[in-house]
Design an enzyme around this catalytic site. Structure first.
Site, PDB file in Angstrom:
ATOM      1  N   THR A 119       0.832  -1.208   0.000  1.00 46.15           N
ATOM      2  CA  THR A 119       0.000   0.000   0.000  1.00 46.15           C
ATOM      3  C   THR A 119       0.869   1.262   0.000  1.00 46.15           C
ATOM      4  OG1 THR A 119      -1.618  -1.230   1.277  1.00 46.15           O
ATOM      5  CG2 THR A 119      -1.937   1.136   1.162  1.00 46.15           C
ATOM      6  N   HIS A 172       2.268   1.653  -3.437  1.00 43.84           N
ATOM      7  CA  HIS A 172       1.229   2.058  -4.398  1.00 43.84           C
ATOM      8  C   HIS A 172       0.843   3.533  -4.219  1.00 43.84           C
ATOM      9  CE1 HIS A 172       0.470  -1.567  -6.609  1.00 43.84           C
ATOM     10  NE2 HIS A 172       0.400  -2.288  -5.498  1.00 43.84           N
TER      11      HIS A 172
HETATM   12 ZN   LIG Z   1      -0.065  -2.987   5.054  1.00 43.34          ZN
END
Ligand SMILES: [Zn+2]
Ligand SMILES: [Zn+2]
Length: 342
Positions: free
Chosen positions: A39, A42
């Site tokens: 995450t 990203h």
């Molecule tokens: Zn995570």
């Protein structure tokens, strides 16, 4: 203090910020290790919009309490701690209904906004609620794994209903979450088949103890799974890749009255699956997001030392080299877990 600040897409800077001071319900933590999550990468690459720039990223940290706010009761200076990521609002309809913290539409997350900083810094702040002491026999580096391990462990035990020696488990995806899911099942004696298209990750799964490792590009994935499950298919399928092909294949490899747990991120895409199979096979399909209330269970699991979770860590970077960590994480396939050590 020195901190990594994500100011925008592809704009990660090492900055000198004022040392944070804890409010009455907060503790100041000297960060000892912070895991890099997909995450985080990203958000840096612009392929995830969950964060609100600018912010200090890193929701997978461990550290040592160096100062406590006036109202803190359960931890003291010197305690080694980790924090569960979502902090619910407690006053919305879902919270008042007793739902899990990540069902709160107004939750805050460490490492996604300026006001709720993450752990890619020398110091960070944490609320007392959802703060947990690290068991004595778990190192700071291991403790920094508790969030991704708990996501996998919750997928197996919370959403999935558990894994036993008589189960037949298939794990899709051998990234850190898939590997932790595999290890969570192996710890209970369940045989595990891992399906992974990238050779580096297949060899990691093999080294870490997967019973069977399958390259889905080899052709007959379903035939291979049936071959290794006595023709019956899996009792438990843990989808940890989020890829369209894997999500669709879950219903092909699961056996009758089996369980499918969707952990990998595939939201926002429509994936054609033969959902009718679930009717006649009486498949139980469930989503699994985060690890609600699973930090204490996961810390206990880690302290039992049944499997080598640290073997999933392949790279370590100093905070000064945090950009290198993000760039390596962006390649995503030739590495396991990456740690940043402030
Ligand atoms: Zn995570
Ligand atoms: Zn709420």
């Amino acid at each position: 203090m020195k901190a990594a600040v994500l100011r925008g897409v592809h704009d990660l800077r090492l900055e000198a910020l004022a040392d944070p001071r804890p409010a009455a319900d907060e503790v100041l933590v000297r960060v000892r290790a912070a895991g890099l999550c997909g995450t985080d990468v990203h958000m840096w690459a612009g392929t995830n919009q969950e964060g609100t720039f600018p912010f200090v990223p890193g929701h997978e940290w461990s550290g040592e309490v160096v100062e406590v706010g006036a109202g803190i009761r359960s931890v003291a200076v010197g305690d080694r701690v980790v924090a569960e990521v979502p902090i619910p609002c407690h006053i919305c309809a879902n919270c008042k209904d007793g739902m899990e913290p990540n069902m709160c539409p107004d939750f805050e997350l460490y490492g996604f906004s300026w006001d709720c900083p993450g752990g890619m810094a020398e110091y960070t702040l944490a609320r007392e609620e959802r703060l947990f002491k690290i068991p004595d026999n778990v190192s700071f580096e291991e403790a920094a794994l508790v969030e991704p391990v708990s996501v996998a462990y919750h997928g197996v035990w919370g959403s999935g209903g558990g894994a036993a020696p008589h189960d037949r488990v298939v794990v899709f995806g051998a990234g850190p979450i898939g590997l932790f899911a595999m290890l969570s099942c192996k710890a209970s004696g369940a045989p595990v088949i891992v399906v992974e298209p990238h050779s580096y990750r297949r060899s990691m799964a093999r080294e870490l103890g997967a019973d069977v490792v399958i390259d889905p590009a080899d052709g007959d994935l379903v035939g291979e799974v049936m071959h290794h499950t006595g023709g019956r298919g899996a009792t438990l399928v843990l989808e940890c890749s989020g890829s369209n092909g894997a999500v669709a294949a879950t219903l092909d490899v699961v056996g009758k009255q089996g369980r499918v747990v969707l952990i990998g991120q595939s939201a926002g895409r429509r994936i054609p699956v033969e959902i009718g199979k679930a009717i006649f096979q009486r498949t139980r399909i469930t989503g699994s997001s985060g690890s609600p209330y699973f930090f204490p269970k996961t810390l206990t699991f880690m302290s039992r030392r049944l499997v080598d979770l640290m073997a999933v860590v392949t790279h370590r970077f100093a905070l000064d080299d945090v950009l290198d960590a993000f760039e390596l994480g962006h390649t995503a396939v030739d590495c396991g877990k990456i740690l940043v050590l402030p």
